[in-house]
Design an enzyme around this catalytic site. Structure first.
Site, PDB file in Angstrom:
ATOM      1  N   GLY A   1      -1.529  -3.137  -5.826  1.00  0.00           N
ATOM      2  CA  GLY A   1      -0.834  -3.660  -4.645  1.00  0.00           C
ATOM      3  C   GLY A   1      -0.814  -2.726  -3.460  1.00  0.00           C
ATOM      4  O   GLY A   1       0.008  -2.884  -2.559  1.00  0.00           O
TER       5      GLY A   1
ATOM      6  N   HIS B   1       0.401   7.708  -0.218  1.00  0.00           N
ATOM      7  CA  HIS B   1       1.850   7.735  -0.035  1.00  0.00           C
ATOM      8  C   HIS B   1       2.546   7.465  -1.352  1.00  0.00           C
ATOM      9  O   HIS B   1       1.995   6.810  -2.244  1.00  0.00           O
ATOM     10  CB  HIS B   1       2.291   6.708   1.013  1.00  0.00           C
ATOM     11  CG  HIS B   1       1.918   5.294   0.687  1.00  0.00           C
ATOM     12  ND1 HIS B   1       0.663   4.787   0.929  1.00  0.00           N
ATOM     13  CD2 HIS B   1       2.630   4.279   0.125  1.00  0.00           C
ATOM     14  CE1 HIS B   1       0.614   3.525   0.545  1.00  0.00           C
ATOM     15  NE2 HIS B   1       1.796   3.186   0.037  1.00  0.00           N
TER      16      HIS B   1
HETATM   17  P1  AMP Z   1       1.834   0.090  -0.568  1.00  0.00           P
HETATM   18  O1  AMP Z   1       1.956  -1.373  -0.817  1.00  0.00           O
HETATM   19  O2  AMP Z   1       2.070   0.926  -1.789  1.00  0.00           O
HETATM   20  O3  AMP Z   1       0.551   0.429   0.145  1.00  0.00           O
HETATM   21  O4  AMP Z   1       3.052   0.450   0.365  1.00  0.00           O
HETATM   22  C1  AMP Z   1       3.023   0.349   1.744  1.00  0.00           C
HETATM   23  C2  AMP Z   1       4.457   0.392   2.189  1.00  0.00           C
HETATM   24  O5  AMP Z   1       4.501   0.747   3.545  1.00  0.00           O
HETATM   25  C3  AMP Z   1       5.198  -0.944   2.029  1.00  0.00           C
HETATM   26  O6  AMP Z   1       6.343  -0.765   1.203  1.00  0.00           O
HETATM   27  C4  AMP Z   1       5.575  -1.298   3.475  1.00  0.00           C
HETATM   28  O7  AMP Z   1       6.837  -1.925   3.577  1.00  0.00           O
HETATM   29  C5  AMP Z   1       5.555   0.054   4.150  1.00  0.00           C
HETATM   30  N1  AMP Z   1       5.280   0.022   5.564  1.00  0.00           N
HETATM   31  C6  AMP Z   1       4.266  -0.613   6.191  1.00  0.00           C
HETATM   32  N2  AMP Z   1       4.324  -0.412   7.514  1.00  0.00           N
HETATM   33  C7  AMP Z   1       5.390   0.396   7.728  1.00  0.00           C
HETATM   34  C8  AMP Z   1       5.980   0.965   8.888  1.00  0.00           C
HETATM   35  N3  AMP Z   1       5.480   0.754  10.114  1.00  0.00           N
HETATM   36  N4  AMP Z   1       7.083   1.742   8.735  1.00  0.00           N
HETATM   37  C9  AMP Z   1       7.602   1.960   7.517  1.00  0.00           C
HETATM   38  N5  AMP Z   1       7.077   1.465   6.370  1.00  0.00           N
HETATM   39  C10 AMP Z   1       5.999   0.678   6.489  1.00  0.00           C
END
Ligand code: AMP
Ligand code: ZN
Length: 116
Positions: A95, A102
């Site tokens: 996902g 991160h």
């Molecule tokens: P993943 O699905 O592990 O790639 O996680 C990406 C995460 O980044 C998700 O939980 C999103 O809600 C978060 N995310 C995406 N854009 C932003 C943003 N601009 N600021 C903070 N979190 C974000």
């Protein structure tokens, strides 16, 4: 190195707004925009690489730096006794949606399900 098209590089460079909760020379942490737990932080190395598939002997130090920041944030957000989870999604089955390595730091309530 940063990637001009990467949203997390832009957050680290403060080119787009976010709620940053930690920053140092190597690591930035900020609140997830769509939290899945009472405390949901994103912790990134400043250096851009897409994810765990890109880990090398050279950049692997990012993992220990992120780990230390996670521990310190867990303390700061009052999670060290109640518990917390540190998760990295890698690739589509997991996902992953943002391709800058991160970790999600999650806590603040019991976690349902038994994925891990
Ligand atoms: P993943 O699905 O592990 O790639 O996680 C990406 C995460 O980044 C998700 O939980 C999103 O809600 C978060 N995310 C995406 N854009 C932003 C943003 N601009 N600021 C903070 N979190 C974000
Ligand atoms: Zn990036």
């Amino acid at each position: 190195m940063s990637d001009p098209n990467c949203i997390f590089c832009k957050i680290a460079a403060k080119q787009i707004p976010s709620t940053i909760v930690h920053e140092d020379e190597h690591v930035v942490a900020f609140k997830d925009i769509a939290p899945q737990a009472p405390v949901h932080l994103i912790i990134i190395p400043r250096e851009h690489f897409a994810g765990l598939n890109e880990l090398t002997e050279t950049n692997a130090v990012a993992l220990s730096r992120v780990g230390l920041v996670a521990k310190s944030l867990a303390e700061r957000f009052g999670l060290e006794k109640s518990g917390w989870r540190l998760v990295a999604n890698c690739g589509s089955d997991a996902g992953q949606t943002v391709f800058h390595l991160h970790f999600h730091l999650l806590g603040g309530a019991p976690m349902g399900g038994r994925m891990v």
